[in-house]
Design an enzyme around this catalytic site. Structure first.
Site, PDB file in Angstrom:
ATOM      1  N   LYS A  31      16.547  87.021  65.921  1.00  0.00           N
ATOM      2  CA  LYS A  31      16.300  87.697  64.650  1.00  0.00           C
ATOM      3  C   LYS A  31      14.814  87.601  64.329  1.00  0.00           C
ATOM      4  O   LYS A  31      14.262  86.503  64.241  1.00  0.00           O
ATOM      5  CB  LYS A  31      17.119  87.026  63.555  1.00  0.00           C
TER       6      LYS A  31
ATOM      7  N   LYS B 233      18.206  91.624  66.210  1.00  0.00           N
ATOM      8  CA  LYS B 233      18.027  92.221  64.883  1.00  0.00           C
ATOM      9  C   LYS B 233      16.563  92.231  64.514  1.00  0.00           C
ATOM     10  O   LYS B 233      15.918  91.204  64.688  1.00  0.00           O
ATOM     11  CB  LYS B 233      18.805  91.371  63.875  1.00  0.00           C
TER      12      LYS B 233
END
Ligand code: PBG
Length: 324
Positions: free
Chosen positions: A196, A249
């Site tokens: 992330k 992400k």
């Protein structure tokens, strides 16, 4: 005279032949719909920066999820907006909290729906960071791990089918796995936000859940967008610690990593087509600057082509309709 033996255009001439040789297809099975859940009744607050997305009270959430389910979307991920925040985010392990109640209600009314909970603290802490913060303002990693264990157990008791830790806390997957196993939830999978990045594309989400850090940013725990190899080290650790599904992400600015995870690991790969990616297309389409539906489908197919087996996207319902 030309002697062209190779004419790739032969396979592009008609719609029928293009359909025949198409390599990647989207299906509603690929999608996970994110939901923002609030207290109250009959609440359906539009989120300004995410046109078509709402903060929903539990009764409205059920209606919406039923519609999604009927379109073929069998999985949702829940984000909670609590009534009260504190320095550690203790609402996250309140067995009567917003996620816990939303989960019970969803599982009661749509038993076959897969309910995933986002496991983090930023929506629940008064400072907006993703865990316990020390006196000097740093994220206290190991104290946060203990609270993550309390949070997942409370979610599991409420009946979530899968947990998705999103805080980029060192050791989060291992700590969560051992807590779940100790309590007998050995079959609850972990979808880890393994890579992330510290991204500006989360802007609309932070407005939707009011989770912007009150001071500072998340660069001390989320990944530097410049670092590919560091992202791979992060994923390797999550795999070792027992992640069942690994996620990248955001999605579109990080397609290279989606492909790399797919090639390196034999686990399902998920990608989060985040709020800013959605908002950009919606904003441009509203102005007539691009064809919103075509841009949506092209983005989603790119994410899948890059290697994602699973796509978390605010477009889930719209895309399911478009491809059916
Ligand atoms: C953290 C979390 C975030 C998102 C999902 N989980 C925000 C953040 O790290 O600031 C972002 C999702 C999106 O932008 O759509 N709980």
């Amino acid at each position: 005279m030309f002697e062209l033996k190779r004419r790739p255009r032969r396979l592009r001439r008609t719609a029928a032949i293009r359909d025949l040789v198409r390599e990647t297809r989207l299906s509603a099975d690929d999608f996970i719909q994110p939901y923002f859940v609030v207290y109250g009744e009959s609440v359906r607050n539009p989120i300004g920066s995410l046109p078509g997305q709402f903060q929903l009270s539990i009764d409205e959430l059920i209606k919406d999820a039923k519609e999604a389910f009927s379109l073929g979307i069998k999985a949702v991920i829940l984000f909670g907006i609590p009534n009260s925040k504190d320095s550690v985010g203790s609402e996250t392990w309140n067995d009567n909290g917003i996620i816990q109640n939303a989960t019970k209600a969803l599982k009661d009314s749509i038993p076959e729906l897969l309910v995933i909970s986002d496991v983090c603290f930023c929506e629940y802490t008064d400072h907006g960071h993703c865990g316990v913060v020390t006196k000097t303002g740093e994220l206290d990693n190991d104290a946060t791990l203990l609270n993550l264990q309390k949070q997942v157990i409370s979610h599991a008791k409420a009946g979530v089918d899968m947990v998705a830790p999103s805080g980029m806390i060192d050791g989060m997957v291992g700590a969560i796995r051992s807590a779940l196993d100790d309590e007998g939830y050995t079959l609850t999978p972990i979808l880890s936000y393994a890579a992330k990045f510290s991204s500006s594309f989360y802007g609309p989400f932070r407005e939707a859940v009011d989770s912007s850090p009150q001071s500072g940013d998340r660069k001390a725990y989320q990944l530097d967008p410049a670092n590919r190899r560091e992202a791979l080290r992060e994923v390797a650790l999550d795999v070792e610690e027992g992640a069942d599904i690994i996620m990248v992400k955001p999605a579109l600015p990080y397609l290279d990593l989606i492909r790399e995870l797919k090639d390196r690991w034999d686990l399902p790969v998920a990608a989060y087509n985040v709020s800013g990616e959605y908002a950009m297309i919606k904003a441009a389409a509203e102005r007539g600057w691009l064809d919103g539906e075509a841009a949506m489908l092209e983005s989603l197919i790119s994410i899948k082509r890059a290697g994602a087996d699973i796509i978390l996207t605010y477009f889930a319902k719209e895309a399911a309709k478009a491809i059916s």
